[in-house]
Design an enzyme around this catalytic site. Structure first.
Site, PDB file in Angstrom:
ATOM      1  N   SER A 165       0.851  -1.182   0.000  1.00 17.77           N
ATOM      2  CA  SER A 165       0.000   0.000   0.000  1.00 17.77           C
ATOM      3  C   SER A 165       0.894   1.241   0.000  1.00 17.77           C
ATOM      4  O   SER A 165       1.946   1.244  -0.620  1.00 17.77           O
ATOM      5  CB  SER A 165      -0.943  -0.024   1.199  1.00 17.77           C
ATOM      6  OG  SER A 165      -1.870   1.026   1.127  1.00 17.77           O
ATOM      7  N   TYR A 198      -5.087   8.325  -6.455  1.00 17.85           N
ATOM      8  CA  TYR A 198      -4.092   7.369  -5.956  1.00 17.85           C
ATOM      9  C   TYR A 198      -4.214   7.223  -4.442  1.00 17.85           C
ATOM     10  O   TYR A 198      -4.177   6.100  -3.915  1.00 17.85           O
ATOM     11  CB  TYR A 198      -2.688   7.831  -6.324  1.00 17.85           C
ATOM     12  CG  TYR A 198      -1.592   6.922  -5.796  1.00 17.85           C
ATOM     13  CD1 TYR A 198      -1.386   5.661  -6.343  1.00 17.85           C
ATOM     14  CD2 TYR A 198      -0.776   7.322  -4.743  1.00 17.85           C
ATOM     15  CE1 TYR A 198      -0.390   4.818  -5.864  1.00 17.85           C
ATOM     16  CE2 TYR A 198       0.222   6.490  -4.253  1.00 17.85           C
ATOM     17  CZ  TYR A 198       0.409   5.240  -4.824  1.00 17.85           C
ATOM     18  OH  TYR A 198       1.389   4.399  -4.333  1.00 17.85           O
ATOM     19  N   LYS A 202      -5.192   3.711  -2.366  1.00 18.12           N
ATOM     20  CA  LYS A 202      -4.364   3.120  -1.324  1.00 18.12           C
ATOM     21  C   LYS A 202      -5.135   2.999  -0.006  1.00 18.12           C
ATOM     22  O   LYS A 202      -4.922   2.060   0.768  1.00 18.12           O
ATOM     23  CB  LYS A 202      -3.083   3.938  -1.142  1.00 18.12           C
ATOM     24  CG  LYS A 202      -2.140   3.814  -2.331  1.00 18.12           C
ATOM     25  CD  LYS A 202      -1.720   2.360  -2.521  1.00 18.12           C
ATOM     26  CE  LYS A 202      -1.074   2.074  -3.836  1.00 18.12           C
ATOM     27  NZ  LYS A 202      -0.632   0.675  -3.990  1.00 18.12           N
TER      28      LYS A 202
END
Length: 322
Positions: A165, A198, A202
């Site tokens: 992650s 993004y 995550k």
């Protein structure tokens, strides 16, 4: 301010432990491994005597170049294999998982592949970041779980499923969590905040890994350690489409790719105390406050439920693998 100072210190001055564990006899998959963190992690696993290291890559030519690089630097031949895997397509992901079924054993899967882009594009039934970083990542995870459990039983070992992650999960307030359908809102081109995408992807990885780890723990099936990590800010090709701000930050504070890859290897070295845990700088750490809040807990379950509905439509019966 304290958080920022600690972040800068760990990025610039903290030396992460060099991997020394022996992986003799083990088979390890690393996705997104033709470059960057994945390549360097695969190099470590090969150096540390793994019997088979599988590079899951989109481009086979680049994968073969990575294999050659690993062989040249480790002097170990016949260990690395290159398998095609494109998480932007469900069929490629399913074919890769089907191939995994034929392995003698599977001791660890490091899901490192991902994208960071500010351009809206569609892959399958989602915006491409969501398909690649979330839906296909967990499609693969759930499809390989039976092989990991089979290995646990046959070889009296505890396999690992590790999700790479990012600390970027703490940079979003995740406004989509209040919508009626989280994935539908994320996929709406008109409202999609690609500058935040993004970070959100995550955060969804954090939610889904925590939920998966909680659901498999104590369910009577062979134990698999499921953990997730942040490698910190590293020099890699991940953010090549993410804009100039990320490029500047990387130039100023990024770790070398090899240094960052130690976090991936550490997660596979780590014991059962890391199950369901977030690893930062090779230690158990706390994820973002939102994750640990009541609001985050509710969002986590909603994300998981919506994800499973998607996965069931892609691979009917996959829920039984949990």
């Amino acid at each position: 301010m304290a958080f920022l100072m600690n972040f800068l210190y760990t990025q610039l001055f903290l030396t992460l432990p060099y991997p020394t564990s022996d992986f003799s006899g083990k088979t390890i998959i690393v996705t997104g491994s033709n470059v960057g963190l994945g390549l360097e992690a695969a190099r470590h696993f090969t150096r540390l005597n793994a019997e088979k290291v599988i590079l899951g890559v989109r481009n086979l030519d680049k994968g073969e170049a990575a294999k050659k690089s690993i062989e040249e630097t480790t002097s170990k031949l016949g260990v690395v294999e290159v398998w095609q895997l494109d998480l932007a397509t469900y069929e490629s992901t399913k074919q890769f998982a089907k191939r995994v079924e034929g392995l003698k054993r599977l001791d660890a899967v490091v899901e490192n592949a991902g994208i960071a882009t500010t351009r809206y594009r569609v892959a399958e039934d989602n915006e491409s970041t969501i398909t690649t970083n979330v839906v296909s990542t967990y499609l693969l995870a759930l499809m390989v779980l039976p092989k990991l459990r089979e290995t646990a039983t046959k070889f009296n070992t505890v396999p690992h499923l590790t999700i790479v992650s990012s600390g970027a999960h703490s940079f979003t307030s995740f406004p989509e969590k209040s919508s009626h359908s989280i994935f539908r809102t994320l996929n709406d081109k008109e409202t999609a905040n690609m500058a935040d995408r993004y970070h959100v992807s995550k955060l969804l990885e954090v939610f889904c890994t925590r939920e998966l780890a909680a659901r498999v723990k104590g369910n009577g099936k062979p134990e698999v350690i499921i953990n997730y990590l942040t490698p910190g800010v590293c020099h890699s090709e991940l953010a090549r489409d993410a804009g100039w701000r990320i490029a500047v930050m990387k130039f100023l504070i990024a770790r070398t790719t090899e240094h960052g890859s130690r976090t991936l290897v550490h997660a596979v070295e780590a014991g059962p105390e890391t199950h369901g845990q977030y690893l930062s700088n090779c230690t158990i750490s706390e994820p973002a406050p939102l994750v640990l809040s009541e609001e985050g807990g509710k969002a986590q379950k909603r994300v998981w439920d919506e994800l499973l509905q998607k996965l069931e439509s892609v691979q009917p019966g996959i829920m039984t693998n949990v």
